[in-house]
Design a protein around this motif. Structure first.
Motif, PDB file in Angstrom:
ATOM      1  N   SER A 132       4.686  -1.069   3.241  1.00  0.00           N
ATOM      2  CA  SER A 132       4.362  -1.728   2.576  1.00  0.00           C
ATOM      3  C   SER A 132       3.335  -2.295   3.428  1.00  0.00           C
ATOM      4  N   GLY A 133       3.003  -2.475   4.675  1.00  0.00           N
ATOM      5  CA  GLY A 133       2.370  -2.110   5.250  1.00  0.00           C
ATOM      6  C   GLY A 133       2.147  -4.005   5.322  1.00  0.00           C
ATOM      7  N   GLY A 134       2.757  -4.617   4.650  1.00  0.00           N
ATOM      8  CA  GLY A 134       3.135  -6.409   5.141  1.00  0.00           C
ATOM      9  C   GLY A 134       1.877  -6.939   3.596  1.00  0.00           C
ATOM     10  N   ALA A 135       2.208  -5.747   2.371  1.00  0.00           N
ATOM     11  CA  ALA A 135       0.882  -6.609   1.761  1.00  0.00           C
ATOM     12  C   ALA A 135       2.369  -6.904   0.228  1.00  0.00           C
ATOM     13  N   LEU A 136       2.271  -8.212  -0.281  1.00  0.00           N
ATOM     14  CA  LEU A 136       2.599  -9.298  -0.862  1.00  0.00           C
ATOM     15  C   LEU A 136       3.833  -8.573  -1.815  1.00  0.00           C
ATOM     16  N   GLY A 137       4.997  -9.588  -1.473  1.00  0.00           N
ATOM     17  CA  GLY A 137       6.011  -8.846  -2.682  1.00  0.00           C
ATOM     18  C   GLY A 137       6.190  -7.469  -1.980  1.00  0.00           C
ATOM     19  N   GLY A 138       5.819  -6.291  -0.596  1.00  0.00           N
ATOM     20  CA  GLY A 138       6.798  -5.088  -0.245  1.00  0.00           C
ATOM     21  C   GLY A 138       5.588  -3.939  -1.406  1.00  0.00           C
ATOM     22  N   VAL A 139       4.783  -4.181  -1.564  1.00  0.00           N
ATOM     23  CA  VAL A 139       4.488  -3.188  -2.711  1.00  0.00           C
ATOM     24  C   VAL A 139       3.624  -2.643  -1.876  1.00  0.00           C
ATOM     25  N   ALA A 140       3.170  -1.508  -1.581  1.00  0.00           N
ATOM     26  CA  ALA A 140       2.183  -0.257  -0.696  1.00  0.00           C
ATOM     27  C   ALA A 140       0.924  -1.368  -0.636  1.00  0.00           C
ATOM     28  N   ARG A 141       0.215  -1.398  -0.554  1.00  0.00           N
ATOM     29  CA  ARG A 141      -1.564  -1.532   0.054  1.00  0.00           C
ATOM     30  C   ARG A 141      -1.623  -0.961  -1.726  1.00  0.00           C
ATOM     31  N   THR A 142      -1.365   0.173  -1.628  1.00  0.00           N
ATOM     32  CA  THR A 142      -2.774   1.556  -1.852  1.00  0.00           C
ATOM     33  C   THR A 142      -1.478   2.352  -3.380  1.00  0.00           C
ATOM     34  N   THR A 143      -0.556   1.570  -3.499  1.00  0.00           N
ATOM     35  CA  THR A 143       0.134   2.167  -4.766  1.00  0.00           C
ATOM     36  C   THR A 143       0.078   2.229  -6.059  1.00  0.00           C
ATOM     37  N   ARG A 144      -1.203   1.634  -6.135  1.00  0.00           N
ATOM     38  CA  ARG A 144      -2.094   1.742  -7.802  1.00  0.00           C
ATOM     39  C   ARG A 144      -2.443   3.193  -6.934  1.00  0.00           C
ATOM     40  N   GLU A 145      -3.697   2.922  -5.747  1.00  0.00           N
ATOM     41  CA  GLU A 145      -4.369   4.402  -5.844  1.00  0.00           C
ATOM     42  C   GLU A 145      -3.095   5.799  -6.126  1.00  0.00           C
ATOM     43  N   THR A 146      -2.308   5.451  -5.358  1.00  0.00           N
ATOM     44  CA  THR A 146      -1.024   6.379  -5.066  1.00  0.00           C
ATOM     45  C   THR A 146      -0.881   7.210  -6.877  1.00  0.00           C
ATOM     46  N   ILE A 147      -0.341   6.445  -7.737  1.00  0.00           N
ATOM     47  CA  ILE A 147      -0.425   6.351  -9.105  1.00  0.00           C
ATOM     48  C   ILE A 147      -1.436   6.964  -9.528  1.00  0.00           C
ATOM     49  N   LEU A 148      -2.725   6.856  -9.335  1.00  0.00           N
ATOM     50  CA  LEU A 148      -3.457   8.102 -10.036  1.00  0.00           C
ATOM     51  C   LEU A 148      -4.018   8.871  -9.379  1.00  0.00           C
ATOM     52  N   LEU A 149      -3.281   9.087  -8.034  1.00  0.00           N
ATOM     53  CA  LEU A 149      -3.683  10.379  -7.561  1.00  0.00           C
ATOM     54  C   LEU A 149      -2.183  11.499  -8.132  1.00  0.00           C
ATOM     55  N   CYS A 150      -1.369  10.564  -8.673  1.00  0.00           N
ATOM     56  CA  CYS A 150      -0.002  10.958  -8.923  1.00  0.00           C
ATOM     57  C   CYS A 150      -0.471  12.009 -10.280  1.00  0.00           C
ATOM     58  N   GLU A 151      -1.151  10.716 -11.236  1.00  0.00           N
ATOM     59  CA  GLU A 151      -1.370  11.375 -12.618  1.00  0.00           C
ATOM     60  C   GLU A 151      -3.064  12.545 -12.740  1.00  0.00           C
ATOM     61  N   ALA A 152      -2.996  13.004 -10.811  1.00  0.00           N
ATOM     62  CA  ALA A 152      -4.213  13.366 -11.994  1.00  0.00           C
ATOM     63  C   ALA A 152      -3.580  15.095 -10.895  1.00  0.00           C
ATOM     64  N   ALA A 153      -2.287  14.640 -10.174  1.00  0.00           N
ATOM     65  CA  ALA A 153      -1.821  16.212  -9.602  1.00  0.00           C
ATOM     66  C   ALA A 153      -0.511  16.551 -11.014  1.00  0.00           C
ATOM     67  N   GLY A 154      -1.352  16.133 -12.298  1.00  0.00           N
ATOM     68  CA  GLY A 154      -0.487  16.387 -13.528  1.00  0.00           C
ATOM     69  C   GLY A 154       1.193  15.603 -13.152  1.00  0.00           C
ATOM     70  N   PHE A 155       1.938  14.362 -13.058  1.00  0.00           N
ATOM     71  CA  PHE A 155       2.973  14.060 -12.816  1.00  0.00           C
ATOM     72  C   PHE A 155       2.846  13.203 -14.567  1.00  0.00           C
ATOM     73  N   ASP A 156       3.867  13.584 -14.961  1.00  0.00           N
ATOM     74  CA  ASP A 156       4.046  12.900 -16.376  1.00  0.00           C
ATOM     75  C   ASP A 156       4.912  11.473 -16.678  1.00  0.00           C
ATOM     76  N   LEU A 157       5.391  11.641 -15.669  1.00  0.00           N
ATOM     77  CA  LEU A 157       5.878  10.103 -15.314  1.00  0.00           C
ATOM     78  C   LEU A 157       5.807  10.266 -13.990  1.00  0.00           C
ATOM     79  N   VAL A 158       5.856   8.540 -13.766  1.00  0.00           N
ATOM     80  CA  VAL A 158       5.543   7.948 -12.205  1.00  0.00           C
ATOM     81  C   VAL A 158       6.308   6.587 -12.240  1.00  0.00           C
ATOM     82  N   PHE A 159       6.911   6.897 -11.466  1.00  0.00           N
ATOM     83  CA  PHE A 159       8.630   5.477 -10.925  1.00  0.00           C
ATOM     84  C   PHE A 159       7.579   4.869  -9.885  1.00  0.00           C
ATOM     85  N   VAL A 160       7.845   3.136  -9.907  1.00  0.00           N
ATOM     86  CA  VAL A 160       7.365   2.977  -8.983  1.00  0.00           C
ATOM     87  C   VAL A 160       8.482   1.736  -8.366  1.00  0.00           C
TER      88      VAL A 160
END
Length: 354
Positions: free
Chosen positions: A130-158
């Motif tokens: 999490s890198g100390g981000a508010l609420g324990g959510v990683a600073r880059t989680t949103r961008e990681t979602i985008l990368l996973c979508e571009a890689a062809g994943f049709d479901l993303v669980f956080v």
């Protein structure tokens, strides 16, 4: 030496983009590592990669999963995820780990807790500190979602740690927010904050099996009663409370039917896309705040003034409002002083971007 090694590990923008779009897991992992980096050159490179991949994003169903520690989130994700990948879905699980405040370490054990899913070719699990981000959510989680979508994943669980403000953070980046809770009613219900009930699109009482089943039914009854006292977050959708067992698989198919029904209802009323648009605007403001904060932190004039003002505010000789105004004045003065230098070097602003 360290900088040379870092440069050697970097790929070109074209290489990152081609690797992610081809679904290459190694390339995806390297791209995620790139956007997690705090190094200025890595940040610039990551922005270029994301810009190129943006047209290939947005096609997944993003689902946030949260709950109190011990509720069985990882076991639940493993059980539900196996069902989905065996039906032909491609699932990416972003498991946001708590990072130790004292050591900076991260408990990256999700792959062992999701053993079946971790070994399936249609699943990808990425633990992320999490890198100390508010609420324990990683600073880059949103961008990681985008990368996973571009890689062809049709479901993303956080999957998040489920403490503090993490639920708010996750709900602000997903299409559906699922809250897991435990059987028992009474004490367990008291542990669920009103705000979490208001955020939840679906509530599932996990471990509803064996001797726990009567207590799980009572917990579900109390949760439904509590929800009736709250104003629905969306008039289109009333949050269902379901019984599930990650251990036996009971209720998982019914839960997924509710997930699909939620998407159909929201899309039918154009609310699905509207939710994402609102999230994008909120994220823009969040990034703007963080960027401005970094600019202040990196300004030598502010760095020199800040400790003294902190002491004066603590001593009560300066009001917080006045201290803020002095910080802003020092920053603006430093910006104006640097303008002639920047004017003579048109690339200066670009090089200084983090």
């Amino acid at each position: 030496m360290e900088e040379t090694a870092r440069r050697g590990r970097r790929l070109s923008v074209d290489a990152y983009v081609a690797g992610v779009l081809s679904g290459d897991r190694a390339a995806l992992a390297r791209a995620i590592t790139l956007i997690e980096s705090r190094h200025p050159e890595d940040r610039l490179l990551a922005e270029r990669v994301l810009e190129r991949l943006l047209p290939h994003t947005g096609r997944s169903h993003r689902i946030g999963i949260s709950g109190v520690p011990g509720v069985g989130k990882s076991t639940f994700v493993d059980a539900l995820g196996i069902r989905l990948v065996e039906q032909g879905h491609r699932l990416a699980v972003l498991a946001v780990d708590p990072t130790s405040v004292r050591t900076g370490g991260s408990i990256l054990g999700d792959k062992t807790r999701m053993a079946r899913l971790a070994s399936h070719p249609n699943a990808y699990i990425r633990p992320s500190p999490s890198g100390g981000a508010l609420g324990g959510v990683a600073r880059t989680t949103r961008e990681t979602i985008l990368l996973c979508e571009a890689a062809g994943f049709d479901l993303v669980f956080v999957e998040t740690v489920g403490v503090g403000q993490s639920e708010v953070e996750v709900a602000g980046m997903v299409d559906l927010f699922l809250v897991l809770t435990l059987p028992g009613g009474g004490d367990e219900l008291q542990g669920i904050k009103k705000g979490i009930l208001e955020l939840a699109d679906i509530i599932a009482v996990n471990k509803a099996d064996g001797d726990n089943l009567p207590r799980a039914r009572e917990a579900a009854r109390q949760l439904r009663a509590a929800l009736r006292l709250l104003e629905p977050a969306d008039a289109l959708w009333h949050t269902p409370v379901l019984l599930v067992s990650a251990l036996t698989g009971a209720g998982l198919d019914g839960l997924w039917q509710e997930v699909c029904r939620h998407r159909a209802v929201m899309q039918g009323a154009s609310a699905f896309a509207a939710r994402r648009r609102r999230q994008q605007v909120r994220w823009f403001h969040r990034l703007l705040d963080e960027r401005l904060e970094r600019l202040l932190e990196d300004c030598p004039a502010v760095a020199e003034l800040l400790p003294r003002l902190e002491r004066e505010v603590e001593a009560g000789t300066v009001t917080p409002t006045a201290a803020v105004e002095r910080i802003v004045a020092a920053f603006l003065a430093a910006v104006r002083a640097s303008e002639p230098e920047a004017a003579g070097d048109p690339d200066l602003h670009v090089r200084q971007q983090p």
